[in-house]
Design an enzyme around this catalytic site. Structure first.
Site, short mmCIF file in Angstrom:
data_model
loop_
_atom_site.label_atom_id
_atom_site.label_comp_id
_atom_site.label_asym_id
_atom_site.label_seq_id
_atom_site.Cartn_x
_atom_site.Cartn_y
_atom_site.Cartn_z
N GLU A 1 19.54 -37.27 14.83
CA GLU A 1 19.66 -37.94 16.12
C GLU A 1 19.61 -36.94 17.26
O GLU A 1 19.69 -35.72 17.06
CB GLU A 1 20.97 -38.75 16.14
CG GLU A 1 20.96 -39.84 15.07
CD GLU A 1 22.19 -40.73 15.07
OE1 GLU A 1 23.18 -40.40 15.76
OE2 GLU A 1 22.16 -41.74 14.35
N CYS B 1 14.34 -40.85 11.70
CA CYS B 1 14.95 -41.45 10.51
C CYS B 1 14.81 -40.53 9.30
O CYS B 1 13.94 -39.65 9.24
CB CYS B 1 14.27 -42.77 10.20
SG CYS B 1 14.72 -44.12 11.31
N GLU C 1 13.71 -41.29 6.32
CA GLU C 1 12.43 -41.47 5.64
C GLU C 1 11.34 -40.64 6.32
O GLU C 1 10.48 -40.05 5.66
CB GLU C 1 12.01 -42.95 5.64
CG GLU C 1 12.98 -43.88 4.93
CD GLU C 1 14.07 -44.45 5.85
OE1 GLU C 1 14.54 -43.73 6.76
OE2 GLU C 1 14.44 -45.62 5.64
N1 THU Z 1 18.15 -44.80 10.10
C1 THU Z 1 17.41 -44.13 9.17
O1 THU Z 1 17.48 -42.90 9.06
N2 THU Z 1 16.61 -44.86 8.36
C2 THU Z 1 16.50 -46.20 8.41
O2 THU Z 1 15.62 -46.76 7.77
C3 THU Z 1 17.46 -46.98 9.20
C4 THU Z 1 18.10 -46.22 10.30
C5 THU Z 1 19.00 -44.02 11.00
C6 THU Z 1 18.45 -43.89 12.40
C7 THU Z 1 19.70 -43.61 13.19
O3 THU Z 1 19.95 -42.22 13.19
C8 THU Z 1 20.81 -44.30 12.41
O4 THU Z 1 20.27 -44.60 11.13
C9 THU Z 1 21.31 -45.58 13.06
O5 THU Z 1 20.24 -46.44 13.35
#
Ligand code: THU
Length: 145
Positions: free
Chosen positions: A56, A65, A67
């Site tokens: 983040e 994210c 992935e």
């Molecule tokens: N997040 C992921 O890393 N992958 C996902 O598929 C869903 C959401 C993360 C993004 C963000 O840092 C946190 O989860 C909250 O949305």
């Protein structure tokens, strides 16, 4: 009488080896704003496993994210075909990939590629890239007859 560890009722399915990799990288997630740590592990065509966690940013839209991180590591290593994926987070039900990540997985994996969604408690749901993104946009839609 079979030995204890051979009796059928005591056998449990072997743990997916991607689980440990995804759970370990999840610990490195940089998630000070959402406090929601996610880990992802993907197996590429060579058999090599690549991992990623969410990263983040104080400028919220700049976050990435888990992935996306795993896919970036795979591509940086010279691979472009994924054969399996595993995503884990601490949530009440197996974590569903966000829409953008579904499209990113689709870019590098066939529709029948297995994607396991998991909680840190051990609940798993296995699906496929095709089921995660029905009606996906792909290059075929850019062709004119
Ligand atoms: N997040 C992921 O890393 N992958 C996902 O598929 C869903 C959401 C993360 C993004 C963000 O840092 C946190 O989860 C909250 O949305």
């Amino acid at each position: 009488m079979p030995a204890d560890n051979m009796s059928a009722d005591k056998l449990s399915p072997p743990e997916n080896p991607l689980r440990a990799r995804a759970a370990a990288v999840r610990e490195n997630a940089h998630a000070p704003y959402s406090k929601f740590k996610v880990g992802a592990a993907i197996r590429a065509a060579s058999g090599t496993v690549y991992v990623g966690c969410n990263v983040e940013n104080v400028a919220y839209p700049e976050g990435t994210c888990a992935e996306a991180g795993a896919i970036a590591a795979m591509v940086a290593a010279g691979e472009t075909q994924l054969t399996e994926a595993y995503v884990i987070a601490d949530c009440p039900a197996p974590v569903p990939p966000c829409g953008g990540c579904r499209q990113k997985l689709k870019e590098f994996g066939a529709t029948d590629v297995s994607v396991t969604l998991a909680t840190t408690d051990g609940v798993e749901q296995t699906t496929t890239i095709g089921d995660l993104l029905p009606g996906a946009f792909d290059a075929g839609y850019m062709e004119r007859s």
